[in-house]
Design a protein around this motif. Structure first.
Motif, short mmCIF file in Angstrom:
data_model
loop_
_atom_site.label_atom_id
_atom_site.label_comp_id
_atom_site.label_asym_id
_atom_site.label_seq_id
_atom_site.Cartn_x
_atom_site.Cartn_y
_atom_site.Cartn_z
N PRO A 182 0.70 -1.24 0.13
CA PRO A 182 0.07 0.17 -0.02
C PRO A 182 0.78 1.41 0.17
N SER A 183 2.08 1.40 0.83
CA SER A 183 3.09 2.28 0.79
C SER A 183 4.44 1.76 1.19
N GLU A 184 5.38 2.50 0.81
CA GLU A 184 6.78 2.33 1.03
C GLU A 184 6.76 2.13 2.69
N LYS A 185 5.85 3.07 3.45
CA LYS A 185 5.90 2.76 4.79
C LYS A 185 5.65 1.57 5.28
N SER A 186 4.39 1.18 4.77
CA SER A 186 3.88 -0.21 5.20
C SER A 186 5.07 -1.33 4.96
N ARG A 187 5.61 -0.91 4.14
CA ARG A 187 6.68 -2.29 3.72
C ARG A 187 7.85 -2.07 4.95
N ALA A 188 8.36 -0.85 5.06
CA ALA A 188 9.33 -0.79 5.96
C ALA A 188 9.12 -1.24 7.28
N LEU A 205 4.23 -8.74 -6.92
CA LEU A 205 3.31 -9.63 -6.42
C LEU A 205 1.92 -8.88 -5.80
N THR A 206 0.93 -8.98 -6.36
CA THR A 206 -0.35 -8.09 -5.66
C THR A 206 -1.05 -9.41 -4.83
N PRO A 207 -1.11 -8.90 -3.69
CA PRO A 207 -2.14 -9.76 -2.60
C PRO A 207 -3.40 -9.81 -3.18
N PHE A 208 -3.81 -11.22 -3.12
CA PHE A 208 -5.19 -11.38 -3.74
C PHE A 208 -5.99 -11.96 -2.69
N PRO A 209 -7.28 -11.76 -2.66
CA PRO A 209 -7.88 -10.57 -3.30
C PRO A 209 -7.52 -9.19 -2.59
N SER A 210 -6.91 -9.14 -1.40
CA SER A 210 -6.17 -7.96 -0.95
C SER A 210 -5.40 -8.61 0.06
N LEU A 211 -4.58 -7.31 0.52
CA LEU A 211 -3.60 -7.67 1.87
C LEU A 211 -4.26 -8.20 2.93
N GLU A 212 -5.34 -7.32 3.20
CA GLU A 212 -6.31 -7.55 4.42
C GLU A 212 -7.06 -8.71 4.42
N ALA A 256 6.86 -3.58 7.83
CA ALA A 256 7.02 -5.01 7.98
C ALA A 256 8.24 -5.78 8.26
N LEU A 257 9.28 -4.92 7.42
CA LEU A 257 10.66 -5.53 7.47
C LEU A 257 11.03 -5.27 9.12
N ALA A 258 10.79 -4.05 9.72
CA ALA A 258 11.06 -3.55 10.87
C ALA A 258 10.69 -4.62 12.05
N ASP A 259 9.46 -5.18 11.68
CA ASP A 259 8.57 -5.87 12.59
C ASP A 259 8.76 -7.26 12.56
N VAL A 260 10.01 -7.64 11.39
CA VAL A 260 10.15 -9.14 10.99
C VAL A 260 9.12 -9.83 10.60
N THR A 261 7.68 -9.13 10.07
CA THR A 261 6.82 -10.12 9.57
C THR A 261 6.79 -10.19 8.05
N PHE A 262 7.94 -9.60 7.49
CA PHE A 262 8.25 -10.10 6.09
C PHE A 262 9.65 -10.15 5.85
N LYS A 263 9.87 -11.23 5.14
CA LYS A 263 11.30 -11.36 4.52
C LYS A 263 11.16 -11.87 3.21
N PRO A 264 11.59 -10.82 2.23
CA PRO A 264 11.66 -11.20 0.94
C PRO A 264 12.31 -12.48 0.56
N ALA A 265 13.54 -12.77 1.40
CA ALA A 265 14.22 -14.16 0.73
C ALA A 265 13.11 -15.24 0.98
N LYS A 266 12.33 -15.26 1.88
CA LYS A 266 11.31 -16.43 2.30
C LYS A 266 10.10 -16.53 1.04
N LEU A 267 10.05 -15.56 0.20
CA LEU A 267 8.95 -15.73 -0.78
C LEU A 267 9.31 -16.72 -1.95
N TYR A 268 8.63 -17.67 -2.03
CA TYR A 268 8.78 -18.64 -3.36
C TYR A 268 7.47 -19.41 -3.68
N PRO A 269 7.19 -19.46 -5.14
CA PRO A 269 5.70 -20.04 -5.12
C PRO A 269 5.82 -21.46 -5.21
N ILE A 270 4.72 -22.08 -4.79
CA ILE A 270 4.53 -23.83 -5.00
C ILE A 270 3.38 -24.01 -5.70
#
Length: 390
Positions: free
Chosen positions: A37-43, A98-105, A45-59
């Protein structure tokens, strides 16, 4: 040497079909990332360690019209959304987010009304996306249907009596209704769901721990077969779907054949009855034409590829094959490929890819296609020579 002997001796060289015309759609040199939604929300999530880009892969993967849907492996709490979408094409040279579907929420594990852990994906003939959801430690597993042709409206959420362990599903659309056959991780049963009745039940498969499934195409007067890859085994089984639909609580799959490797983690079938499969920790795909006795053929191989689940693949409504390739040790980390070769999609063999193969049509495929032409020419002239000698 008789002409007949020459022809039989050289037949295996000329029996391979033309190589698939793979085209690279996207490549991601590094990690995947979301459209935030914004660069702030990404930052945050990274600070909260609720998001690690290295852990994303499709199955898991599905395609509908101009959109690709991916299920991402849930690696603890580092994955904010396990169900995402991206376009099938882009004018930009940059790989898409990658766009969260149907939404991030709608993704997450905060409450049971969210998609907790998207796994198997399918799109039916009327444009509904079926999403198998493993739930969470506090929420039961679910099956979602989302109408992609009607503003992505959720049509159905069916809650199962179990938690987690969901793997993959296939759809069986009949005149009497639509059924989903669902594989759970290393369980000795298949879960059957009836859309019209909004009911699910379990069919035991004694002594067969299910790992992967695929459904044969519709044929006149022939019952469809559900194929089952057995966990920690090379064995492939089949069972008539009649045994799953009629309410029986136990079925007895029959052995079809043995792959060369164990742990076929993903399978699919094209409309001509050719099966494609991938194996855990192996850098190649195999195929089998189910209209013939069991015989495994090498389909596609990537030299030096190392990963537990290196490939994700699906067919769209036009029988175009879409496939992701994940390489955790080399760049690019991820590639999206597609291949459309007509009706005989999987009857081919592709040699290992060259590390130097760049974007666009893969060099190895073009080289293999040229080799096939050369081999066929050699066979033809060898037969003519034998005839002339006689």
């Amino acid at each position: 040497m008789t002409p007949f002997f020459v022809a039989i001796f050289l037949l295996p060289l000329s029996s391979l079909a033309t190589a698939a015309n793979f085209t690279q759609v996207y490549e991601w040199p590094e990690e995947l990332d979301y459209e935030w939604p914004s660069e702030k929300s990404r930052a945050q999530a990274l600070a909260d360690v609720t998001f690690k880009p290295a852990k994303l892969y499709p199955i898991y993967m599905a395609v509908y019209e101009s959109r690709i849907f991916l299920s991402l492996y849930r690696y603890n709490r580092y994955i904010p959304a396990t169900l995402v979408s991206l376009p099938t094409s882009s004018a930009s040279s940059a790989p898409p987010l990658l766009t969260p579907f149907p939404s991030l929420e709608m993704n997450g594990e905060k409450n049971c009304s969210q998609i907790g852990e998207a796994t198997g994906l399918q799109v039916d003939s009327v444009g509904r996306l079926w999403v198998l959801d493993g739930g969470s430690k506090n929420c039961n597993s679910k099956l979602w249907t989302i109408d992609l042709s009607n503003n992505d409206q959720t049509e159905l959420v069916h809650e199962f009596s179990f938690q987690k362990w969901t793997h993959d599903l296939v759809l069986d659309e009949t005149l009497n209704g639509t059924f989903a056959y669902i594989a759970l991780w290393v369980k000795k049963h298949i879960v059957v769901f009836s859309l019209e009745r909004n009911e699910s039940w379990t069919v035991e498969t004694p002594d067969i721990m299910v790992y992967s499934i695929a459904l044969s195409p519709k044929k006149d007067q022939e019952p469809r077969q559900l194929y089952i890859g057995k966990y920690n085994s090379t064995e492939l089984y089949s069972i008539s779907v009649d045994a799953l639909r009629n309410g029986n609580l136990t079925a007895n799959p029959e052995l079809v054949g043995n792959w060369t490797e164990i742990d076929s983690y993903s399978m699919l079938m094209d409309n001509q009855g050719t099966m494609l499969t991938a194996f855990s920790r192996k850098n190649f795909l195999s195929s089998w034409n189910t209209s013939q006795p069991f015989q495994e053929q090498r389909f596609h191989e990537v030299a030096g590829l190392k990963n537990d689940w290196p490939f994700t693949f699906t067919l769209d409504e036009n029988e175009t094959l879409w496939m992701t390739v994940f390489d955790k040790d080399r760049k690019p980390r991820f590639r999206l490929l597609k291949a459309g070769v007509g009706e005989k999609l999987f009857e081919l063999e592709v040699s290992p890819e060259l590390d130097a193969a760049g974007p666009g049509k893969e060099n190895v495929v073009e080289n293999v296609a040229q080799s096939r032409i050369l081999i066929d020419s050699i066979v033809f002239f060898a037969i003519l020579l034998a005839l002339a000698i006689l």
